[in-house]
Design an enzyme around this catalytic site. Structure first.
Site, mmCIF file in Angstrom:
data_model
loop_
_atom_site.group_PDB
_atom_site.id
_atom_site.type_symbol
_atom_site.label_atom_id
_atom_site.label_comp_id
_atom_site.label_asym_id
_atom_site.label_seq_id
_atom_site.Cartn_x
_atom_site.Cartn_y
_atom_site.Cartn_z
ATOM 1 C CE LYS A 1 4.407 4.073 2.582
ATOM 2 N NZ LYS A 1 3.242 3.329 2.200
ATOM 3 C CE LYS B 1 4.464 -1.564 4.216
ATOM 4 N NZ LYS B 1 3.362 -1.532 3.259
ATOM 5 C CE LYS C 1 -1.088 2.643 9.456
ATOM 6 N NZ LYS C 1 -1.328 1.681 8.415
HETATM 7 P P1 TYM Z 1 -2.242 1.576 4.946
HETATM 8 O O1 TYM Z 1 -2.832 1.410 6.290
HETATM 9 O O2 TYM Z 1 -0.779 1.360 4.774
HETATM 10 O O3 TYM Z 1 -2.574 3.001 4.397
HETATM 11 C C1 TYM Z 1 -3.916 3.468 4.445
HETATM 12 C C2 TYM Z 1 -4.104 4.593 3.444
HETATM 13 O O4 TYM Z 1 -3.217 5.657 3.745
HETATM 14 C C3 TYM Z 1 -2.522 6.016 2.579
HETATM 15 N N1 TYM Z 1 -1.167 6.466 2.969
HETATM 16 C C4 TYM Z 1 -0.643 7.610 2.596
HETATM 17 N N2 TYM Z 1 -1.121 8.605 1.837
HETATM 18 C C5 TYM Z 1 -0.323 9.665 1.651
HETATM 19 N N3 TYM Z 1 0.925 9.766 2.198
HETATM 20 C C6 TYM Z 1 1.436 8.780 2.957
HETATM 21 N N4 TYM Z 1 2.647 8.915 3.498
HETATM 22 C C7 TYM Z 1 0.652 7.646 3.189
HETATM 23 N N5 TYM Z 1 0.837 6.507 3.906
HETATM 24 C C8 TYM Z 1 -0.287 5.796 3.740
HETATM 25 C C9 TYM Z 1 -2.450 4.761 1.714
HETATM 26 O O5 TYM Z 1 -2.255 5.075 0.359
HETATM 27 C C10 TYM Z 1 -3.813 4.181 1.995
HETATM 28 O O6 TYM Z 1 -4.777 4.791 1.156
HETATM 29 N N6 TYM Z 1 -3.099 -1.376 1.193
HETATM 30 C C11 TYM Z 1 -3.854 -0.357 1.922
HETATM 31 C C12 TYM Z 1 -4.930 -0.954 2.783
HETATM 32 C C13 TYM Z 1 -5.948 -1.697 2.011
HETATM 33 C C14 TYM Z 1 -6.850 -1.157 1.060
HETATM 34 C C15 TYM Z 1 -7.613 -2.253 0.603
HETATM 35 C C16 TYM Z 1 -7.081 0.121 0.575
HETATM 36 C C17 TYM Z 1 -6.178 -3.034 2.081
HETATM 37 N N7 TYM Z 1 -7.174 -3.349 1.243
HETATM 38 C C18 TYM Z 1 -8.621 -2.091 -0.356
HETATM 39 C C19 TYM Z 1 -8.094 0.281 -0.392
HETATM 40 C C20 TYM Z 1 -8.811 -0.811 -0.827
HETATM 41 C C21 TYM Z 1 -2.874 0.489 2.708
HETATM 42 O O7 TYM Z 1 -2.006 1.022 2.151
HETATM 43 O O8 TYM Z 1 -3.064 0.602 4.037
#
Ligand code: TYM
Length: 342
Positions: free
Chosen positions: A208, A118, A211
């Site tokens: 990947k 990022k 967003k």
């Molecule tokens: P975020 O919003 O970036 O992603 C949310 C979830 O979507 C999954 N994800 C994907 N899975 C498969 N392929 C992809 N291309 C892809 N893009 C995103 C992410 O693995 C995630 O599960 N850091 C977390 C948010 C968070 C969180 C937490 C999660 C904050 N605190 C505590 C679990 C527990 C995240 O990636 O958000």
């Protein structure tokens, strides 16, 4: 005490098909099938949502929209074991983060692949300390509620590992009893998947689907018009091998489509692979994937239009009150351990 299943989905932008397959789908399924056995926490990490530059005027709306999407994906609200909440409404998340920061190494966070990816896309001055600190806040999100089960996509592997490491570190040093979340492999077993999903960009399957990245042709947003999404799948990058195989190294574009098809049709990956392996007609294969995406979006968008936002507001208030109580208990135990409270 019920074991806790917890996951968060940021509201920095409109969620993608990657988020849907990685987090929305498995969590909604857990909540529907197992809420008698587990406490299910599905929250919006709105503080994580501001770690990269965003349109701040949209943050609140997007946070509420994510909550509506939880419900549209099938998260039942008429259930006392299901909690929805906004991270910033529970100050203990920020407070625990600050304490954990002091037990976290600079080098440890510098090695995080998500941070490197990022930050590489931003000018140095726009790489925030918040982005660097992202994994510590995520650890606090998990440890405050003693969550053992945290279904996430493959991109979150290091963050989950870090959470286990920091919990163990505090437990060893202070005799605390913080629950370690299970490894990412165990998380997948728990939600009935062979591996953590990593949905790739349709245009550049080495990356990947995300967003936070400007890649409109490679990214399917859950708000995309289903016809447009259909076209994006039809023009997805593939390869010149000439026949379908599940092989991330040699055929990442095709393999990505196989994973999307299996996830959206709720069919075991092996079965989907067996059906399509060897097919030379990429166009025919893509049509099936495109149709599954079209159907998913059409259905989701119809359901989101009829979500009862009043019921969400009510449930939010109840959950956030309860979460504050729970989180403050863990925070106090840690504050006492490090000498901030007696
Ligand atoms: P975020 O919003 O970036 O992603 C949310 C979830 O979507 C999954 N994800 C994907 N899975 C498969 N392929 C992809 N291309 C892809 N893009 C995103 C992410 O693995 C995630 O599960 N850091 C977390 C948010 C968070 C969180 C937490 C999660 C904050 N605190 C505590 C679990 C527990 C995240 O990636 O958000």
């Amino acid at each position: 005490m019920k074991e806790v299943v917890l996951t968060g989905i940021r509201s920095n932008d409109e969620p993608t098909l990657g988020n849907y397959i990685g987090a929305f789908l498995p969590m909604a399924a857990q909540a529907k099938q197992h809420s008698e056995q587990y406490a299910v926490h599905m929250f919006v990490p709105d503080l994580h949502s501001i770690t990269t530059p965003i349109d701040y005027s949209q943050l609140h709306t997007r946070t509420m929209r994510n909550l509506s999407l939880f419900v549209a994906c099938g998260l039942p609200l008429d259930n006392d074991s299901i909690y929805i909440y906004r991270q910033s409404y529970i100050p203990a998340h920020s407070e625990l983060t600050w304490i954990l920061d002091n037990f976290t190494g600079f080098g440890e966070l510098s090695r995080m692949v998500e941070f490197k990816d990022k930050s590489a896309k931003l000018d140095n001055d726009r790489v925030s300390v918040g982005l660097f600190n992202y994994p510590v806040l995520m650890a606090a999100d998990i440890l405050l509620y003693g969550a053992k089960w945290v279904p996430v996509g493959e991109d979150q592997r290091q963050h989950l590992e870090f959470t286990r490491t920091i919990a163990q570190r505090l437990n060893n040093q202070f005799g605390l009893d913080l629950t370690l979340p299970e490894t990412i492999e165990k998380q997948q077993e728990f939600v009935g998947r062979a591996a953590a999903p990593r949905i790739r960009s349709l245009k550049n399957p080495a990356k990947k689907m995300s967003k936070s990245v400007d890649d409109p042709a490679g990214t399917i947003l859950l708000s995309d018009n289903p016809n447009d999404a259909y076209k994006k799948v039809m023009s997805a990058a593939t390869d010149d091998v000439g026949a379908v195989h599940f092989d991330w190294d040699a055929q990442p574009g095709i393999t990505n489509l196989l994973v999307i098809l299996a996830s959206l049709t709720n069919t075991p990956q092996d079965e989907v692979n067996e059906h399509w392996t060897g097919t030379t007609q990429y166009g025919e294969f893509k049509k099936h994937v495109a149709q599954s995406v079209y159907d998913c979006l059409e259905d989701l968008q119809t359901r989101i239009a009829s979500v009862d936002t009043g019921a969400i507001e009510q449930h939010l208030q109840k959950s956030e009150q309860h979460m504050n109580q729970q989180a403050n208990k863990t925070l106090l135990a840690v504050q006492k351990a490090v000498g901030l409270r007696t």
